[in-house]
Scaffold this active site. Structure first.
Site, mmCIF file in Angstrom:
data_model
loop_
_atom_site.group_PDB
_atom_site.id
_atom_site.type_symbol
_atom_site.label_atom_id
_atom_site.label_comp_id
_atom_site.label_asym_id
_atom_site.label_seq_id
_atom_site.Cartn_x
_atom_site.Cartn_y
_atom_site.Cartn_z
ATOM 1 N N LYS A 83 0.860 -1.196 0.000
ATOM 2 C CA LYS A 83 0.000 0.000 0.000
ATOM 3 C C LYS A 83 0.891 1.240 0.000
ATOM 4 C CE LYS A 83 -4.199 1.064 2.542
ATOM 5 N NZ LYS A 83 -4.832 0.855 3.843
HETATM 6 O O1 G3P Z 1 -7.835 1.707 5.514
HETATM 7 C C1 G3P Z 1 -7.961 3.049 5.697
HETATM 8 C C2 G3P Z 1 -9.345 3.615 5.778
HETATM 9 O O2 G3P Z 1 -10.337 2.699 5.544
HETATM 10 C C3 G3P Z 1 -9.507 4.560 6.924
HETATM 11 O O3 G3P Z 1 -10.823 4.785 7.331
HETATM 12 O O4 G3P Z 1 -12.453 5.618 8.979
HETATM 13 O O5 G3P Z 1 -10.019 6.214 9.244
HETATM 14 O O6 G3P Z 1 -11.380 7.226 7.435
HETATM 15 P P1 G3P Z 1 -11.181 6.027 8.305
#
Ligand code: G3P
Length: 216
Positions: A83
């Site tokens: 990633k």
């Molecule tokens: O994998 C990263 C992503 O899904 C982060 O989500 O909820 O921190 O915006 P969030």
């Protein structure tokens, strides 16, 4: 539509896997930090548990260092996806890793033009963050629809992996748009099979069955 689980918590992964909800895993430095464990050890455990792509995010910001980190991750298991953050250095790293047959997922994508650049660089996956856009009053799923349209216009093979999922409607809308993958936190997954009318129906069946047993 494939489901990835958005966590580095091995217990959550095991529970979701048992229920058939894990086609792959996404991790990031924040999720690994929450486990309090060594990054590589966490990735090894996840790869042993899951039969599908496991995303490992690089920490460096310079292309050459990202490539070096990505190569180390890729040695851990065939299922590792490297990633990479959406920067110009990131795109250079994606091209170099792709040339060596290493699959990448470009993360922190917030508009369809960034996603076009990701596909042109040869990434296997693009991760548009819908929840974080919604948080600033910009409709995240509109971006996903535009990415799908652009990729379909030009037959681009990069898969859309919708990230920053906060609730079941994000998953419903992703499925209606035809996104390839959604990566979902375990807590959100647990809400997907639930409906209050299902619970009420089961209660009525149990009540009626028990009443019928008493009259026999
Ligand atoms: O994998 C990263 C992503 O899904 C982060 O989500 O909820 O921190 O915006 P969030």
């Amino acid at each position: 539509m494939k489901f990835f689980i958005d966590t580095a918590d091995i217990e959550e992964i095991r529970m979701a896997n048992r229920r058939g909800w894990v086609d792959g895993v996404t991790t990031n430095p924040s999720l690994v930090a929450k486990t309090g464990r060594d990054h590589v050890e966490v990735l090894k455990d996840i790869c042993a548990e899951v039969n599908g792509p496991v995303n490992a995010e690089v920490m460096s910001l310079e292309a050459e260092k990202m490539v070096a980190e990505g190569k180390e991750f890729a040695k851990l298991h065939d299922n590792i996806i490297v990633k990479i953050p959406m920067t110009e250095d990131g795109l250079i790293a994606v091209r170099q890793l792709a040339a060596e047959g290493i699959r990448t997922n470009v993360t922190l994508v917030f508009n369809p033009i960034q996603a076009l650049m990701v596909a042109k660089a040869g990434a296997s996956y693009v991760s548009p963050f819908v929840g974080r856009l919604d948080d600033i009053s910009s409709p995240g799923l509109e971006m996903v629809g535009q990415i799908q349209q652009i990729y379909s216009n030009y037959g681009l093979k990069t898969e859309t992996l919708v990230a920053s999922i906060r609730h079941p409607i994000h998953i419903l809308d992703s499925a209606l748009i035809g996104a390839d993958i959604v990566t979902i936190p375990f807590k959100v997954m647990q809400n997907l099979a639930k409906h209050p009318l299902t619970d009420r129906g089961i209660e009525a069946f149990v009540r009626d069955y028990e009443a019928s047993q008493k009259t026999q």
